[in-house]
Design a protein around this motif. Structure first.
Motif, PDB file in Angstrom:
ATOM      1  N   ALA A 291     -31.378  92.558  55.413  1.00 16.72           N
ATOM      2  CA  ALA A 291     -31.760  92.771  54.013  1.00 16.72           C
ATOM      3  C   ALA A 291     -30.834  93.781  53.337  1.00 16.72           C
ATOM      4  N   ILE A 292     -30.444  94.811  54.061  1.00 10.58           N
ATOM      5  CA  ILE A 292     -29.500  95.798  53.517  1.00 10.58           C
ATOM      6  C   ILE A 292     -28.152  95.141  53.251  1.00 10.58           C
ATOM      7  N   ILE A 293     -27.674  94.345  54.208  1.00 17.63           N
ATOM      8  CA  ILE A 293     -26.400  93.643  54.033  1.00 17.63           C
ATOM      9  C   ILE A 293     -26.456  92.746  52.805  1.00 17.63           C
ATOM     10  N   ARG A 294     -27.520  91.965  52.682  1.00 13.22           N
ATOM     11  CA  ARG A 294     -27.640  91.037  51.551  1.00 13.22           C
ATOM     12  C   ARG A 294     -27.614  91.779  50.219  1.00 13.22           C
ATOM     13  N   GLU A 295     -28.316  92.891  50.149  1.00 12.60           N
ATOM     14  CA  GLU A 295     -28.372  93.633  48.886  1.00 12.60           C
ATOM     15  C   GLU A 295     -26.998  94.158  48.485  1.00 12.60           C
ATOM     16  N   VAL A 296     -26.270  94.690  49.452  1.00 16.28           N
ATOM     17  CA  VAL A 296     -24.924  95.208  49.166  1.00 16.28           C
ATOM     18  C   VAL A 296     -23.985  94.067  48.754  1.00 16.28           C
ATOM     19  N   TYR A 297     -24.005  92.976  49.503  1.00 17.22           N
ATOM     20  CA  TYR A 297     -23.121  91.854  49.187  1.00 17.22           C
ATOM     21  C   TYR A 297     -23.490  91.219  47.852  1.00 17.22           C
ATOM     22  N   LYS A 298     -24.774  91.146  47.551  1.00 13.73           N
ATOM     23  CA  LYS A 298     -25.192  90.593  46.261  1.00 13.73           C
ATOM     24  C   LYS A 298     -24.643  91.430  45.115  1.00 13.73           C
ATOM     25  N   ARG A 299     -24.734  92.738  45.247  1.00  9.36           N
ATOM     26  CA  ARG A 299     -24.228  93.627  44.202  1.00  9.36           C
ATOM     27  C   ARG A 299     -22.718  93.453  44.030  1.00  9.36           C
ATOM     28  N   ARG A 300     -22.003  93.357  45.136  1.00 11.74           N
ATOM     29  CA  ARG A 300     -20.548  93.207  45.060  1.00 11.74           C
ATOM     30  C   ARG A 300     -20.167  91.839  44.495  1.00 11.74           C
ATOM     31  N   LYS A 301     -20.914  90.816  44.864  1.00 12.15           N
ATOM     32  CA  LYS A 301     -20.650  89.479  44.320  1.00 12.15           C
ATOM     33  C   LYS A 301     -20.865  89.458  42.817  1.00 12.15           C
ATOM     34  N   THR A 302     -21.929  90.095  42.355  1.00 10.22           N
ATOM     35  CA  THR A 302     -22.216  90.132  40.916  1.00 10.22           C
ATOM     36  C   THR A 302     -21.093  90.808  40.155  1.00 10.22           C
ATOM     37  N   ILE A 303     -20.611  91.923  40.673  1.00 10.75           N
ATOM     38  CA  ILE A 303     -19.508  92.641  40.029  1.00 10.75           C
ATOM     39  C   ILE A 303     -18.254  91.778  39.993  1.00 10.75           C
ATOM     40  N   MET A 304     -17.969  91.079  41.099  1.00 11.22           N
ATOM     41  CA  MET A 304     -16.783  90.226  41.145  1.00 11.22           C
ATOM     42  C   MET A 304     -16.878  89.091  40.134  1.00 11.22           C
ATOM     43  N   GLN A 306     -18.681  88.902  37.419  1.00 12.28           N
ATOM     44  CA  GLN A 306     -18.591  89.441  36.059  1.00 12.28           C
ATOM     45  C   GLN A 306     -17.151  89.763  35.693  1.00 12.28           C
ATOM     46  N   ALA A 307     -16.401  90.312  36.646  1.00 11.13           N
ATOM     47  CA  ALA A 307     -14.993  90.629  36.388  1.00 11.13           C
ATOM     48  C   ALA A 307     -14.175  89.366  36.164  1.00 11.13           C
ATOM     49  N   MET A 308     -14.431  88.308  36.949  1.00 11.59           N
ATOM     50  CA  MET A 308     -13.702  87.058  36.775  1.00 11.59           C
ATOM     51  C   MET A 308     -14.047  86.415  35.432  1.00 11.59           C
ATOM     52  N   GLU A 309     -15.316  86.474  35.049  1.00 10.83           N
ATOM     53  CA  GLU A 309     -15.718  85.920  33.752  1.00 10.83           C
ATOM     54  C   GLU A 309     -15.024  86.638  32.611  1.00 10.83           C
ATOM     55  N   LYS A 310     -14.840  87.928  32.761  1.00 10.81           N
ATOM     56  CA  LYS A 310     -14.225  88.728  31.703  1.00 10.81           C
ATOM     57  C   LYS A 310     -12.708  88.597  31.677  1.00 10.81           C
ATOM     58  N   GLU A 311     -12.073  88.584  32.834  1.00 15.29           N
ATOM     59  CA  GLU A 311     -10.624  88.736  32.904  1.00 15.29           C
ATOM     60  C   GLU A 311      -9.852  87.429  33.056  1.00 15.29           C
ATOM     61  N   PHE A 312     -10.446  86.404  33.673  1.00 15.27           N
ATOM     62  CA  PHE A 312      -9.681  85.186  33.916  1.00 15.27           C
ATOM     63  C   PHE A 312      -9.430  84.431  32.613  1.00 15.27           C
ATOM     64  N   PRO A 313      -8.240  83.870  32.456  1.00 19.97           N
ATOM     65  CA  PRO A 313      -7.915  83.125  31.229  1.00 19.97           C
ATOM     66  C   PRO A 313      -8.597  81.761  31.207  1.00 19.97           C
ATOM     67  N   PHE A 318     -14.179  78.810  38.760  1.00 17.74           N
ATOM     68  CA  PHE A 318     -14.503  79.426  40.048  1.00 17.74           C
ATOM     69  C   PHE A 318     -15.966  79.176  40.369  1.00 17.74           C
ATOM     70  N   THR A 319     -16.269  79.245  41.674  1.00 24.08           N
ATOM     71  CA  THR A 319     -17.644  79.046  42.128  1.00 24.08           C
ATOM     72  C   THR A 319     -18.423  80.348  41.971  1.00 24.08           C
ATOM     73  N   ARG A 320     -19.735  80.188  41.889  1.00 22.29           N
ATOM     74  CA  ARG A 320     -20.660  81.327  41.801  1.00 22.29           C
ATOM     75  C   ARG A 320     -21.640  81.205  42.973  1.00 22.29           C
ATOM     76  N   PRO A 321     -21.228  81.655  44.143  1.00 23.30           N
ATOM     77  CA  PRO A 321     -22.019  81.426  45.353  1.00 23.30           C
ATOM     78  C   PRO A 321     -23.366  82.127  45.311  1.00 23.30           C
ATOM     79  N   GLN A 322     -24.344  81.516  45.969  1.00 21.68           N
ATOM     80  CA  GLN A 322     -25.682  82.103  46.091  1.00 21.68           C
ATOM     81  C   GLN A 322     -25.825  82.942  47.351  1.00 21.68           C
ATOM     82  N   GLY A 323     -24.744  83.084  48.095  1.00 23.25           N
ATOM     83  CA  GLY A 323     -24.780  83.881  49.312  1.00 23.25           C
ATOM     84  C   GLY A 323     -23.425  83.852  49.998  1.00 23.25           C
TER      85      GLY A 323
END
Length: 354
Positions: A291-304, A306-313, A318-323
């Motif tokens: 559960a700790i691993i999932r929470e950390v990875y979920k947070r990092r995935k969300t940040i990634m 969001q960054a791709m949505e903002k920065e990519f032309p 890109f895919t938006r994985p659920q895990g």
């Protein structure tokens, strides 16, 4: 001297991806090139205690040779876990412990593949699986794949028109490298198609417990009535990859074949590692750790994302994985991915291209 190597060495080539990964492992690089678990999440203090207990209480046995099949309490735990989570019906005799799921790939080649056989795989698929199977002289056919898995019409067409198909290799949950997850309908259809054509399915599931969103889906194996699905699993993504402990799960008659070839490969997997993992599972709550691993990875995935949505032309998808650990980026046809990689490496940022 001109040594006379085995013919299989003709199939084994150095991978450009491996060279990229060597660069990416350097500490000054930011690497998106490999699915390495976050080391800061390894339960180091708990493992220290587990090591002490195992050596004090069962040191002689833990340091001795052991059964090729693996440490039985660990195999029992794996079988029960798979039954609870994936809808399987295994006991310990359905489980063979391996040196990571990578060894399971190699053993599968030994058990099933002859020169000229065909392996069907997703498009794209896990590069190390290709490397492992290729050593046995097989060829690969990619089945067109969308966000729900292999396209049924394309799978049917290939199975109907391709001779010597021996295996179908898939990663149905949070696939490497795309992050995609197969739909329930595609899982069922795959089993029906493979059974009809008498083809073995290899269901590789290293990431299935790392789901951030949505509902868990039953395994492909859970729809198997003919014994034609083999499952791979590993502790590398949910615990610690350095232990190199994974497993193959399948029908007992098939697992017996794997045991025979494993005996000729390494006799057994690491006895101490198996007992330490089993002791950890006895003393600590693996679900709490995951559960700790999932929470950390979920947070990092969300940040990634969001960054791709903002920065990519425009034109980049890109895919938006659920895990899992992977996302897949597709560039416009007029952009050369290798050129982008070279520029990224100049900035000390690495990724894998296909």
């Amino acid at each position: 001297m001109d040594f006379k190597y085995a013919k299989r060495m003709e199939y084994i080539k150095a991978s450009e991806i491996r060279e990229i990964l060597k660069v990416a492992e350097r500490p000054e690089y930011i690497s998106f090139a490999g699915g390495l678990p976050a080391p800061e999440l390894f339960p180091v203090e708990e493992i220290k205690e587990v090591c002490r207990i195992v050596l004090e209480e069962e040191g002689a046995k833990a340091l001795q040779y052991s059964a090729t099949e693996g440490y039985d309490p660990l195999r029992q735990w794996i079988a029960q876990r798979m039954n609870q989570r994936l809808g399987t019906s295994f006991d310990s005799e359905n489980i063979l412990i391996t040196h990571g799921s990578q060894q399971a790939l190699d053993l599968t080649g030994k058990v099933f593949l002859d020169e000229g056989d065909i392996v069907l795989c997703e498009s794209p698929t896990y590069l190390a699986a290709i490397s492992a199977f290729r050593a046995y002289g097989c060829e690969f056919v990619e089945v067109p794949t969308d966000d729900e898995g292999m396209v049924p019409e394309e799978l049917d067409r290939i199975l109907e028109n391709t001779k010597r198909v021996k295996l179908i290799y898939i990663i149905p949950d949070f696939q490497n490298p795309t992050g995609r997850t197969w739909s329930l309908e595609r899982r069922k259809y795959l089993v029906e198609a493979a059974t009809k054509h008498n083809v073995m399915i290899i269901e590789d599931n290293p990431y299935g417990e790392l789901r951030f969103e949505g509902e868990n889906l039953p395994s492909v194996k859970s729809f198997d009535q003919a014994g034609s699905v083999l499952c791979y699993g590993t502790f590398s993504k949910t615990f610690c990859p350095g232990y190199r402990i994974g497993w193959v799960a399948g029908e007992k008659s098939v697992i017996e074949k794997y045991v025979l070839v494993k005996q000729g490969t390494d006799l057994q997997s690491n006895t101490l590692a198996q007992r330490e993992i089993a002791k950890y599972l006895e003393l600590y709550d693996i679900d709490e750790h995951i559960a700790i691993i999932r929470e950390v990875y979920k947070r990092r995935k969300t940040i990634m994302v969001q960054a791709m949505e903002k920065e990519f032309p425009d034109g980049v998808t890109f895919t938006r994985p659920q895990g899992g650990l992977f996302a897949w980026v597709e560039l416009p046809a007029n952009v050369n991915a290798r050129d982008v990689l070279e520029k990224s490496l100049e900035k000390k940022v690495a990724f894998v291209l296909n």
